[in-house]
Scaffold this motif. Structure first.
Motif, mmCIF file in Angstrom:
data_model
loop_
_atom_site.group_PDB
_atom_site.id
_atom_site.type_symbol
_atom_site.label_atom_id
_atom_site.label_comp_id
_atom_site.label_asym_id
_atom_site.label_seq_id
_atom_site.Cartn_x
_atom_site.Cartn_y
_atom_site.Cartn_z
ATOM 1 N N GLU A 1 0.833 -1.202 0.000
ATOM 2 C CA GLU A 1 0.000 0.000 0.000
ATOM 3 C C GLU A 1 0.868 1.254 0.000
ATOM 4 O OE1 GLU A 1 -4.356 0.168 1.857
ATOM 5 O OE2 GLU A 1 -2.734 0.481 3.300
ATOM 6 N N THR A 2 1.919 1.245 0.828
ATOM 7 C CA THR A 2 2.845 2.380 0.893
ATOM 8 C C THR A 2 3.472 2.638 -0.478
ATOM 9 O OG1 THR A 2 3.336 1.777 3.160
ATOM 10 C CG2 THR A 2 4.869 3.303 2.113
ATOM 11 N N ALA A 3 3.718 1.542 -1.214
ATOM 12 C CA ALA A 3 4.337 1.676 -2.537
ATOM 13 C C ALA A 3 3.312 2.059 -3.611
ATOM 14 C CB ALA A 3 5.023 0.370 -2.915
ATOM 15 N N GLY A 4 2.061 2.332 -3.200
ATOM 16 C CA GLY A 4 1.055 2.788 -4.148
ATOM 17 C C GLY A 4 0.261 1.661 -4.797
ATOM 18 N N GLY A 5 0.438 0.429 -4.325
ATOM 19 C CA GLY A 5 -0.294 -0.710 -4.895
ATOM 20 C C GLY A 5 -1.664 -0.865 -4.269
ATOM 21 N N LYS A 6 -2.419 -1.843 -4.758
ATOM 22 C CA LYS A 6 -3.753 -2.129 -4.237
ATOM 23 C C LYS A 6 -3.809 -3.602 -3.812
ATOM 24 C CE LYS A 6 -8.478 -0.962 -5.788
ATOM 25 N NZ LYS A 6 -9.246 -0.750 -4.701
ATOM 26 N N PRO A 7 -3.323 -3.869 -2.582
ATOM 27 C CA PRO A 7 -3.267 -5.265 -2.136
ATOM 28 C C PRO A 7 -4.611 -5.787 -1.634
ATOM 29 C CG PRO A 7 -2.387 -3.819 -0.448
ATOM 30 C CD PRO A 7 -2.748 -2.936 -1.605
ATOM 31 N N TYR A 8 -4.798 -7.087 -1.769
ATOM 32 C CA TYR A 8 -5.942 -7.796 -1.201
ATOM 33 C C TYR A 8 -5.435 -9.049 -0.496
ATOM 34 C CZ TYR A 8 -9.832 -5.196 -3.228
ATOM 35 O OH TYR A 8 -10.757 -4.236 -3.536
ATOM 36 N N ILE A 9 -6.166 -9.452 0.538
ATOM 37 C CA ILE A 9 -5.835 -10.693 1.231
ATOM 38 C C ILE A 9 -6.876 -11.739 0.869
ATOM 39 C CG2 ILE A 9 -5.597 -11.782 3.514
ATOM 40 C CD1 ILE A 9 -4.748 -8.910 4.502
ATOM 41 N N LEU A 10 -6.420 -12.922 0.502
ATOM 42 C CA LEU A 10 -7.316 -14.034 0.159
ATOM 43 C C LEU A 10 -7.104 -15.113 1.211
ATOM 44 C CD1 LEU A 10 -9.230 -15.008 -2.129
ATOM 45 C CD2 LEU A 10 -7.239 -15.986 -3.257
ATOM 46 N N CYS A 11 -8.149 -15.357 2.024
ATOM 47 C CA CYS A 11 -7.895 -16.251 3.163
ATOM 48 C C CYS A 11 -9.143 -17.031 3.572
ATOM 49 C CB CYS A 11 -7.370 -15.446 4.349
ATOM 50 S SG CYS A 11 -8.562 -14.276 4.999
ATOM 51 N N SER A 12 -8.949 -17.947 4.504
ATOM 52 C CA SER A 12 -10.043 -18.749 5.049
ATOM 53 C C SER A 12 -10.846 -17.910 6.037
ATOM 54 C CB SER A 12 -9.469 -19.966 5.754
ATOM 55 O OG SER A 12 -8.650 -19.552 6.827
ATOM 56 N N ALA B 1 -11.248 -7.626 -11.108
ATOM 57 C CA ALA B 1 -12.246 -6.603 -11.440
ATOM 58 C C ALA B 1 -12.125 -5.405 -10.496
ATOM 59 C CB ALA B 1 -13.653 -7.193 -11.374
ATOM 60 N N ARG B 2 -11.695 -5.639 -9.262
ATOM 61 C CA ARG B 2 -11.521 -4.532 -8.314
ATOM 62 C C ARG B 2 -10.174 -3.837 -8.461
ATOM 63 N NH1 ARG B 2 -13.254 -7.650 -2.995
ATOM 64 N NH2 ARG B 2 -14.981 -8.760 -3.975
ATOM 65 N N GLY B 3 -9.370 -4.284 -9.403
ATOM 66 C CA GLY B 3 -8.101 -3.608 -9.654
ATOM 67 C C GLY B 3 -6.986 -3.974 -8.699
ATOM 68 N N ALA B 4 -7.071 -5.153 -8.093
ATOM 69 C CA ALA B 4 -5.996 -5.583 -7.191
ATOM 70 C C ALA B 4 -4.679 -5.669 -7.959
ATOM 71 C CB ALA B 4 -6.335 -6.948 -6.597
ATOM 72 N N THR B 5 -3.587 -5.205 -7.321
ATOM 73 C CA THR B 5 -2.267 -5.362 -7.939
ATOM 74 C C THR B 5 -1.499 -6.496 -7.272
ATOM 75 O OG1 THR B 5 -1.280 -3.765 -6.410
ATOM 76 C CG2 THR B 5 -2.100 -2.909 -8.514
ATOM 77 N N LEU B 6 -1.901 -6.823 -6.043
ATOM 78 C CA LEU B 6 -1.218 -7.883 -5.297
ATOM 79 C C LEU B 6 -2.251 -8.688 -4.514
ATOM 80 C CD1 LEU B 6 1.416 -9.180 -4.128
ATOM 81 C CD2 LEU B 6 1.291 -7.466 -2.300
ATOM 82 N N ILE B 7 -2.188 -10.002 -4.608
ATOM 83 C CA ILE B 7 -3.063 -10.875 -3.815
ATOM 84 C C ILE B 7 -2.184 -11.673 -2.862
ATOM 85 C CG2 ILE B 7 -4.718 -12.784 -3.874
ATOM 86 C CD1 ILE B 7 -5.520 -11.822 -6.713
ATOM 87 N N LEU B 8 -2.409 -11.478 -1.554
ATOM 88 C CA LEU B 8 -1.659 -12.215 -0.533
ATOM 89 C C LEU B 8 -2.537 -13.373 -0.091
ATOM 90 C CD1 LEU B 8 -0.506 -9.013 1.316
ATOM 91 C CD2 LEU B 8 0.994 -10.588 0.059
ATOM 92 N N ALA B 9 -2.167 -14.589 -0.495
ATOM 93 C CA ALA B 9 -3.038 -15.749 -0.290
ATOM 94 C C ALA B 9 -2.492 -16.642 0.811
ATOM 95 C CB ALA B 9 -3.161 -16.539 -1.596
ATOM 96 N N GLU B 10 -3.391 -17.058 1.685
ATOM 97 C CA GLU B 10 -3.026 -17.972 2.779
ATOM 98 C C GLU B 10 -2.827 -19.389 2.228
ATOM 99 O OE1 GLU B 10 -6.215 -17.987 5.650
ATOM 100 O OE2 GLU B 10 -5.705 -20.007 6.324
ATOM 101 N N ALA B 11 -1.702 -20.009 2.566
ATOM 102 C CA ALA B 11 -1.474 -21.404 2.171
ATOM 103 C C ALA B 11 -2.426 -22.302 2.948
ATOM 104 C CB ALA B 11 -0.030 -21.801 2.465
ATOM 105 N N VAL B 12 -2.811 -23.435 2.347
ATOM 106 C CA VAL B 12 -3.654 -24.412 3.061
ATOM 107 C C VAL B 12 -2.906 -25.738 3.164
ATOM 108 C CG1 VAL B 12 -5.816 -23.345 2.329
ATOM 109 C CG2 VAL B 12 -4.818 -25.170 0.943
ATOM 110 N N ALA B 13 -3.329 -26.591 4.079
ATOM 111 C CA ALA B 13 -2.689 -27.901 4.240
ATOM 112 C C ALA B 13 -2.905 -28.734 2.979
ATOM 113 C CB ALA B 13 -3.264 -28.621 5.458
ATOM 114 N N GLU B 14 -1.869 -29.465 2.568
ATOM 115 C CA GLU B 14 -1.920 -30.185 1.291
ATOM 116 C C GLU B 14 -2.528 -31.579 1.438
ATOM 117 O OE1 GLU B 14 2.191 -29.693 0.551
ATOM 118 O OE2 GLU B 14 1.922 -27.565 0.119
ATOM 119 N N THR B 15 -3.665 -31.658 2.106
ATOM 120 C CA THR B 15 -4.365 -32.941 2.231
ATOM 121 C C THR B 15 -5.791 -32.757 1.724
ATOM 122 O OG1 THR B 15 -5.012 -32.352 4.470
ATOM 123 C CG2 THR B 15 -3.045 -33.713 4.236
#
Ligand code: TXA
Ligand code: MG
Length: 348
Positions: free
Chosen positions: A265-276, A311-325
């Motif tokens: 955000e400080t760098a002028g981007g539009k981050p979003y968090i993708l999580c459970s 569609a919302r113009g996100a520049t960065l998506i920070l996604a939570e890892a999930v268990a690989e089972t």
């Protein structure tokens, strides 16, 4: 390519009949399955299948899946169906499991992309099954997205990507599974999962104790190594935003994600968090897209969420890892590809 006026039509009996006529005439039609929407064409006619590649702008070396409405239709496509395959079909068809067989001479090279094998599945969706039956032939169908874009789980996603490029989209609502089928190669000695999906590794192990997982499922292909499934080597499932997967325990992930968010955000981007669901509470005041509580719910909403964030113009998506089972393995496989394997270890 001749432009089409793409018709989006509710998948009732009359619409399915019209779609089947188009397929019999060598045209392409998009239709719902339980996994994602597919772009179908007559699987026994090479020129029809080639239209799929043109509409999607799909690389010619990436083979298609042939969809059938009864297991007996496999005979025309597969050279040999052994006892292992019979067991898998009885247990998991109709459903999100694609099997790779040595192909017969009836399968055009366009469908198998020149390979000696063919991928086949029987989908568990009433519209898909009715369409294949009405067409009276196997239907070749990859996911109905523009190549490289997230797979479509609603009719409007297909319209976004292929509007003007195909004549018809059968609208059957949102897909239940939300990720593409499991691809299992049983053409060789040892069965191998080439792409994880709704029929999980654990479920397959119950039927085939010696089933293995191709290393490309969770790791990038190394330079020069051959992809067993051509689809694995192409950049895939990608939204326009950069995607970063954040891995670790919940506290560390929450802290690291918030830090990366502030930096972007400080760098002028539009981050979003993708999580459970459970993690979302930790990000008060930040832009969050919540995927649900279970891996199944998260999988069902994943591709739609990527499209919505674009569609919302996100520049960065920070996604939570999930268990690989279970379904988590399929979700991580798609997440890692969307992120081009960019993973941050929050504990480091
Ligand atoms: O759930 C699904 O599988 C959806 C719906 C529409 O049925 N279809 C789908 O198709 O995801 P597509 O084309 O997006 O993915 C097919 C995958 C690709 O990764 C392709 O490389 C692989 O299956 N594949 C197809 N034929 C193959 C073959 N003969 N050998 C190895 N991999 C194959
Ligand atoms: Mg695809």
């Amino acid at each position: 390519m001749r432009p089409y006026r793409t018709e989006v039509i509710e998948a009732d009996a009359a619409a399915i009949d019209r779609a089947a006529s188009l397929l019999r005439a060598g045209e392409v039609v998009a239709f719902p399955t339980e996994t994602v929407y597919g772009l179908g064409a007559d699987a026994l006619r090479g020129e029809a299948a080639l239209k799929i590649f043109r509409a999607k702008q799909r690389p010619a070396d990436n083979p298609l899946i042939a969809h059938i409405a009864e297991p007996s239709a496999l005979e025309a496509l597969a050279k040999r169906v052994d006892a292992r395959a019979e067991r898998l079909m009885r247990r998991f068809w109709p459903g999100p499991l694609t099997l790779i067989f040595e192909k017969t001479g009836l399968v055009p090279d366009a469908v198998s992309a020149g390979l000696s094998t063919v991928a086949v599945r029987m989908p568990a969706h009433p519209v898909a099954l009715a369409l294949i039956r009405a067409a009276g032939r196997p239907i070749a169908a990859p996911s109905a997205n523009r190549s490289g874009r997230p797979s479509p789980t609603e009719a409007r996603h297909v319209l976004e990507d292929l509007g003007g490029r195909i004549p018809m989209i059968l609208d059957g609502g949102a897909c239940g599974v939300g990720l593409e089928s499991t691809v299992l190669d049983i053409s060789g000695e040892r069965p191998a999962i080439l792409r994880p999906g709704g029929v999980t590794f654990e479920m397959l192990k119950g039927v085939l104790p010696d089933v293995t997982m191709d290393r490309a499922v969770l790791a990038p292909l190394e330079g020069g190594s051959e992809a067993r499934s051509p689809g694995m080597k192409h950049k895939h499932y990608a939204p326009r935003a950069d995607v970063v997967v954040v891995r670790g325990g919940p506290d560390a992930v929450a802290e690291k994600t918030a830090k990366l968010y502030q930096e972007a955000e400080t760098a002028g981007g539009k981050p979003y968090i993708l999580c459970s669901g459970p993690m979302a509470d930790r990000y008060a005041g930040l832009c969050v897209s919540t995927l649900g509580d279970s891996p199944e719910e998260m999988a069902a909403g994943f591709f739609a969420a990527l499209r919505a964030l674009d569609a919302r113009g996100a520049t960065l998506i920070l996604a939570e890892a999930v268990a690989e089972t279970g379904m988590g393995l399929a979700l991580m496989n798609r997440l890692l590809r969307a992120a081009d394997f960019h993973v941050v270890d929050a504990e480091a």
